[in-house]
Design a protein around this motif. Structure first.
Motif, mmCIF file in Angstrom:
data_model
loop_
_atom_site.group_PDB
_atom_site.id
_atom_site.type_symbol
_atom_site.label_atom_id
_atom_site.label_comp_id
_atom_site.label_asym_id
_atom_site.label_seq_id
_atom_site.Cartn_x
_atom_site.Cartn_y
_atom_site.Cartn_z
ATOM 1 N N ILE A 51 0.836 -1.203 0.000
ATOM 2 C CA ILE A 51 0.000 0.000 0.000
ATOM 3 C C ILE A 51 0.872 1.254 0.000
ATOM 4 O O ILE A 51 0.615 2.213 -0.740
ATOM 5 C CB ILE A 51 -0.972 -0.015 1.197
ATOM 6 C CG1 ILE A 51 -2.011 -1.114 1.003
ATOM 7 C CG2 ILE A 51 -1.633 1.353 1.387
ATOM 8 C CD1 ILE A 51 -2.805 -1.447 2.257
ATOM 9 N N GLY A 52 1.912 1.248 0.824
ATOM 10 C CA GLY A 52 2.836 2.385 0.866
ATOM 11 C C GLY A 52 3.545 2.594 -0.459
ATOM 12 O O GLY A 52 3.740 3.733 -0.910
ATOM 13 N N ALA A 53 3.923 1.507 -1.105
ATOM 14 C CA ALA A 53 4.601 1.595 -2.405
ATOM 15 C C ALA A 53 3.685 2.211 -3.455
ATOM 16 O O ALA A 53 4.095 3.102 -4.212
ATOM 17 C CB ALA A 53 5.052 0.206 -2.855
ATOM 18 N N ILE A 54 2.452 1.743 -3.489
ATOM 19 C CA ILE A 54 1.488 2.307 -4.437
ATOM 20 C C ILE A 54 1.269 3.783 -4.126
ATOM 21 O O ILE A 54 1.220 4.624 -5.032
ATOM 22 C CB ILE A 54 0.169 1.505 -4.398
ATOM 23 C CG1 ILE A 54 0.405 0.100 -4.950
ATOM 24 C CG2 ILE A 54 -0.934 2.225 -5.180
ATOM 25 C CD1 ILE A 54 -0.728 -0.880 -4.681
ATOM 26 N N GLY A 55 1.178 4.108 -2.838
ATOM 27 C CA GLY A 55 1.023 5.501 -2.430
ATOM 28 C C GLY A 55 2.182 6.378 -2.869
ATOM 29 O O GLY A 55 1.989 7.540 -3.262
ATOM 30 N N MET A 56 3.387 5.842 -2.814
ATOM 31 C CA MET A 56 4.559 6.612 -3.261
ATOM 32 C C MET A 56 4.459 6.939 -4.750
ATOM 33 O O MET A 56 4.766 8.052 -5.175
ATOM 34 C CB MET A 56 5.857 5.845 -3.004
ATOM 35 C CG MET A 56 6.371 5.953 -1.611
ATOM 36 S SD MET A 56 6.889 7.625 -1.230
ATOM 37 C CE MET A 56 6.868 7.547 0.543
ATOM 38 N N ILE A 57 4.033 5.973 -5.530
ATOM 39 C CA ILE A 57 3.917 6.197 -6.978
ATOM 40 C C ILE A 57 2.771 7.168 -7.276
ATOM 41 O O ILE A 57 2.948 8.140 -8.017
ATOM 42 C CB ILE A 57 3.727 4.856 -7.722
ATOM 43 C CG1 ILE A 57 4.911 3.903 -7.453
ATOM 44 C CG2 ILE A 57 3.535 5.090 -9.213
ATOM 45 C CD1 ILE A 57 6.274 4.435 -7.796
ATOM 46 N N VAL A 58 1.613 6.941 -6.684
ATOM 47 C CA VAL A 58 0.475 7.846 -6.887
ATOM 48 C C VAL A 58 0.825 9.243 -6.380
ATOM 49 O O VAL A 58 0.416 10.255 -6.956
ATOM 50 C CB VAL A 58 -0.795 7.304 -6.186
ATOM 51 C CG1 VAL A 58 -1.925 8.328 -6.207
ATOM 52 C CG2 VAL A 58 -1.232 5.996 -6.831
ATOM 53 N N GLY A 59 1.621 9.298 -5.332
ATOM 54 C CA GLY A 59 2.026 10.563 -4.739
ATOM 55 C C GLY A 59 2.843 11.463 -5.648
ATOM 56 O O GLY A 59 3.018 12.647 -5.360
ATOM 57 N N ILE A 60 3.343 10.925 -6.726
ATOM 58 C CA ILE A 60 4.051 11.758 -7.706
ATOM 59 C C ILE A 60 3.085 12.810 -8.256
ATOM 60 O O ILE A 60 3.464 13.943 -8.510
ATOM 61 C CB ILE A 60 4.655 10.887 -8.828
ATOM 62 C CG1 ILE A 60 5.769 9.997 -8.254
ATOM 63 C CG2 ILE A 60 5.166 11.751 -9.981
ATOM 64 C CD1 ILE A 60 6.267 8.922 -9.192
ATOM 65 N N TRP A 61 1.820 12.430 -8.406
ATOM 66 C CA TRP A 61 0.799 13.334 -8.950
ATOM 67 C C TRP A 61 -0.084 13.946 -7.865
ATOM 68 O O TRP A 61 -0.663 14.998 -8.072
ATOM 69 C CB TRP A 61 -0.057 12.591 -9.972
ATOM 70 C CG TRP A 61 0.769 12.134 -11.131
ATOM 71 C CD1 TRP A 61 1.153 12.874 -12.215
ATOM 72 C CD2 TRP A 61 1.345 10.847 -11.301
ATOM 73 N NE1 TRP A 61 1.942 12.119 -13.037
ATOM 74 C CE2 TRP A 61 2.075 10.855 -12.512
ATOM 75 C CE3 TRP A 61 1.332 9.673 -10.545
ATOM 76 C CZ2 TRP A 61 2.775 9.758 -12.982
ATOM 77 C CZ3 TRP A 61 2.032 8.575 -11.022
ATOM 78 C CH2 TRP A 61 2.734 8.625 -12.229
#
Length: 113
Positions: A51-61
């Motif tokens: 979940i944190g990993a996905i959040g890091m990627i989504v967090g780019i935007w």
């Protein structure tokens, strides 16, 4: 957002997708047994990392997502480091990767505020 922030988020996202998947699949079950944790901690910890990993990627935007992911991953890595030091009684150097990942996660938080 700076290019360094994006690079850190991609690196954290990629790393935690790999380790989270490995942990959730049970490939590190012996390590969790060594700590005295019940088997559901494999799925719990692996899920936090994914979940944190996905959040890091989504967090780019969406930077607030990166902040929340940084809190989740930073906290997870802080607990991992403390577990290695105090519960497993491993040498400090074995906890250094978790400490570095915690620091990078906290750095991402501040870079996205």
């Amino acid at each position: 957002m700076s290019i360094i922030t994006v690079i850190l988020q991609i690196l954290l996202g990629g790393f935690f997708i790999m380790t989270g998947t490995k942990i959730a699949s049970g490939k590190m079950a012996d390590e969790f047994k060594r700590f005295g944790f019940p088997s559901f901690f494999n799925i719990l910890t692996g899920s936090f990392e994914i979940i944190g990993a996905i959040g890091m990627i989504v967090g780019i935007w969406v930077p607030i997502i990166a902040v929340l992911a940084g809190i989740l991953l930073g906290g997870t890595m802080l607990i991992a480091a403390l577990t290695l030091i105090f519960i497993a009684k491993d040498p400090f150097k074995k906890s250094v990767p978790a400490i570095v990942l915690c620091v990078i996660s906290v750095l991402v938080i501040f870079l996205n505020l």
